[in-house]
Design a protein around this motif. Structure first.
Motif, PDB file in Angstrom:
ATOM      1  N   GLU A 118       0.725  -1.129  -0.044  1.00 40.02           N
ATOM      2  CA  GLU A 118       0.242  -0.253   0.055  1.00 40.02           C
ATOM      3  C   GLU A 118       0.928   1.239   0.322  1.00 40.02           C
ATOM      4  OE1 GLU A 118      -3.214   0.264  -0.459  1.00 40.02           O
ATOM      5  OE2 GLU A 118      -3.398  -2.236  -0.091  1.00 40.02           O
ATOM      6  N   LYS A 157       0.579   4.310  -0.912  1.00 43.31           N
ATOM      7  CA  LYS A 157       0.382   5.783  -0.423  1.00 43.31           C
ATOM      8  C   LYS A 157       0.060   5.263   1.167  1.00 43.31           C
ATOM      9  CE  LYS A 157      -2.942   7.685  -2.654  1.00 43.31           C
ATOM     10  NZ  LYS A 157      -4.289   7.685  -4.098  1.00 43.31           N
ATOM     11  N   GLU A 159       2.472   5.564 -10.542  1.00 39.31           N
ATOM     12  CA  GLU A 159       1.337   5.152  -9.329  1.00 39.31           C
ATOM     13  C   GLU A 159       0.105   4.587  -9.778  1.00 39.31           C
ATOM     14  OE1 GLU A 159       1.109   7.027  -6.636  1.00 39.31           O
ATOM     15  OE2 GLU A 159       2.513   8.298  -6.922  1.00 39.31           O
ATOM     16  N   GLY A 201      -0.936   1.697  -7.538  1.00 36.63           N
ATOM     17  CA  GLY A 201      -2.669   1.372  -7.368  1.00 36.63           C
ATOM     18  C   GLY A 201      -3.156   0.268  -7.629  1.00 36.63           C
ATOM     19  N   SER A 250      -3.059  -2.125  -4.992  1.00 36.63           N
ATOM     20  CA  SER A 250      -3.883  -2.236  -3.525  1.00 36.63           C
ATOM     21  C   SER A 250      -4.961  -2.828  -3.477  1.00 36.63           C
ATOM     22  CB  SER A 250      -3.984  -0.113  -3.419  1.00 36.63           C
ATOM     23  OG  SER A 250      -4.612  -0.388  -2.443  1.00 36.63           O
ATOM     24  N   ALA A 310      -8.312  -1.053  -4.243  1.00 40.54           N
ATOM     25  CA  ALA A 310      -8.496  -1.454  -6.104  1.00 40.54           C
ATOM     26  C   ALA A 310      -9.838  -1.899  -5.801  1.00 40.54           C
ATOM     27  CB  ALA A 310      -7.160  -1.454  -6.739  1.00 40.54           C
ATOM     28  N   ILE A 324      -9.710   3.059 -12.172  1.00 41.21           N
ATOM     29  CA  ILE A 324      -7.966   3.135 -12.482  1.00 41.21           C
ATOM     30  C   ILE A 324      -8.622   3.060 -14.224  1.00 41.21           C
ATOM     31  CG2 ILE A 324      -6.740   0.549 -13.138  1.00 41.21           C
ATOM     32  CD1 ILE A 324      -7.616  -0.076 -10.484  1.00 41.21           C
TER      33      ILE A 324
END
Length: 460
Positions: free
Chosen positions: A103, A105, A240, A244, A247, A250, A259
């Motif tokens: 993860e 972020k 990015e 993502g 993650s 998502a 996405i």
């Protein structure tokens, strides 16, 4: 962090006691191996993920902390906070070998300067470490960034040094000092010698950005960024996007639609934007000639597939661009050692595992509820199929391979041939196409008629 291709030159005349200090915390052997060549003239202090050890002061403040993923007892987010309390102003990087629980972020919000999923993040990891070391090494480590020659106006005064990289000799040669200029003949000589990029010292890139902004304003360009900045930003947003994808956030239809929207924005802003107003061959030249990296490869294949689609009149450029953007994300499902190997060097079992990555890619797309057009799925699934039936994963042959998959395969192989590699002479687009044309008779990878048509689009 923007993924940028960085080459490092190191001088080893400094004594070890004068070298920068790197603190590593619980790194796995595979990660240690990946970064070992970057840390050759540094002092490395390695400790386990142990709270008491982390709190013990070092004799010399480290310039970087590189952490592995904790096995048990402490979560990565907690480790980030502990390390940040101990090392307030030091870059702290997290290196993860598994995408499970990755993860990025969340990790950066809790204290890590950045988080890297290796080996897919090898290039940005190398870039991040190298640039920090360059700042603290008093010139013993030199880092260079690629700049597109098209962004340099002939005869204009440059407030940054310009170098060329001789890939066959693995050497940089300075061709222009700050305060001087490159005339039209000099720039033409560079392009005649297959050089689409020059290299600027990383610490002088701020001068290049300033120069570029003034140049675009002076010529009243409709574009808002130079080709160099476009390339850097595209690699960053692709990173990015792919981070993502892995993650847990998502999951679900809404996340999948988000996405897909992000993919569309990347294609529109960085790949298709301006393609109709620029020379087809010039766009191809702008794409090639940089060092390899997962995100630059995705961006290059996406751009090349769209351009080949335009030139050949096959498929929709936006669909081919989307397929190129996502075509290899399933490789992240493979063991890290396989991800880092050339296919020809793999064992039989490793090759069997590698051949499943197109299926892994589609599974990831489906699991993330990314509703791409059917032809995009076909192109991704079949881009490793060979015209003679010797490819994978299904062994399709001839007309059973969709034309879009062949275009994507051509873009993929074309990027591999024209990428910048140490110790290997540069290859022009025309040379790459010729190499594709003269296929091994025992393994016909591409439709000969399609190759012949593509060849006519390239100047001799």
């Amino acid at each position: 962090m923007v993924e940028c291709v960085v080459d490092v030159q190191m001088c080893y005349h400094h004594l070890m006691r004068e070298s920068p200090v790197i603190l590593t915390v619980g790194l796995e052997p595979a990660v240690e191996k990946i970064i070992a060549d970057i840390l050759l003239n540094t002092r490395v202090v390695a400790i386990p993920v142990d709270i008491q050890k982390i709190h013990e002061p070092l004799e010399t403040q480290p310039c970087i902390v590189i952490s592995g993923t904790p096995k048990t007892g402490v979560a990565p987010q907690e480790l980030a906070q502990i390390l940040r309390l101990q090392y307030h102003h030091v870059p702290i990087f997290l290196c993860c070998l598994s995408k499970a629980g990755f993860e990025r972020k969340e990790f950066t919000q809790n204290g890590f300067t950045d988080a890297f999923l290796v080996p897919i993040d090898n290039v940005p990891l190398r870039s991040a470490i190298s640039e920090v070391l360059a700042q603290v090494s008093n010139g013993s480590i030199r880092v260079h960034r690629p700049v597109k020659i098209i962004d340099v106006e002939p005869g204009s005064t440059l407030d940054f040094d310009v170098n060329v990289f001789l890939s066959a000799n693995k050497r940089y040669v300075k061709i222009c000092h700050s305060g001087d200029s490159l005339d039209s003949e000099h720039i033409r000589n560079l392009t005649d010698h297959k050089m689409n990029n020059v290299f600027v010292p990383a610490e002088q890139m701020k001068h290049f950005y300033g120069y570029s902004a003034k140049r675009l304003k002076s010529i009243e360009s409709q574009t808002k960024m130079s080709e160099t900045e476009r390339k850097e930003k595209m690699a960053g947003v692709i990173r990015e996007l792919i981070s993502g994808l892995f993650s847990e956030a998502a999951l679900g239809f809404e996340a999948g639609q988000s996405i897909l929207k992000d993919c569309g924005e990347i294609v529109k802003a960085y790949i298709l934007d301006g393609s109709s107003s620029q020379d087809w061959y010039s766009r191809i030249q702008q794409v090639i000639g940089e060092s390899a990296g997962s995100y630059s490869h995705a961006g290059n294949v996406s751009t090349l597939a769209a351009l080949f689609s335009m030139g050949l009149g096959i498929g929709k450029p936006a669909d081919l661009a989307l397929a190129g953007l996502l075509h290899d994300i399933g490789i992240a499902e493979l063991p890290s050692d396989i991800q880092m190997m050339e296919y020809t060097n793999m064992s039989a079992d490793q090759k069997t595992a590698y051949r499943k990555h197109p299926d892994h890619t589609l599974n990831l797309i489906h699991n993330r509820k990314i509703l791409v057009p059917e032809i995009v799925e076909k192109a991704i699934l079949q881009h490793h199929e060979n015209f003679d039936g010797s490819g994978f994963p299904k062994g399709r042959a001839g007309d059973r391979i969709c034309k879009e998959a062949q275009v994507l395969a051509l873009a993929d192989r074309f990027d591999e041939l024209t990428v910048l590699k140490d110790g290997v002479p540069r290859m022009t687009p025309a040379e790459a196409i010729l190499q594709l044309k003269y296929q091994d008779p025992s393994r016909i990878q591409f439709d000969p008629e399609l190759l012949a048509k593509l060849l006519t689009l390239f100047p001799a």
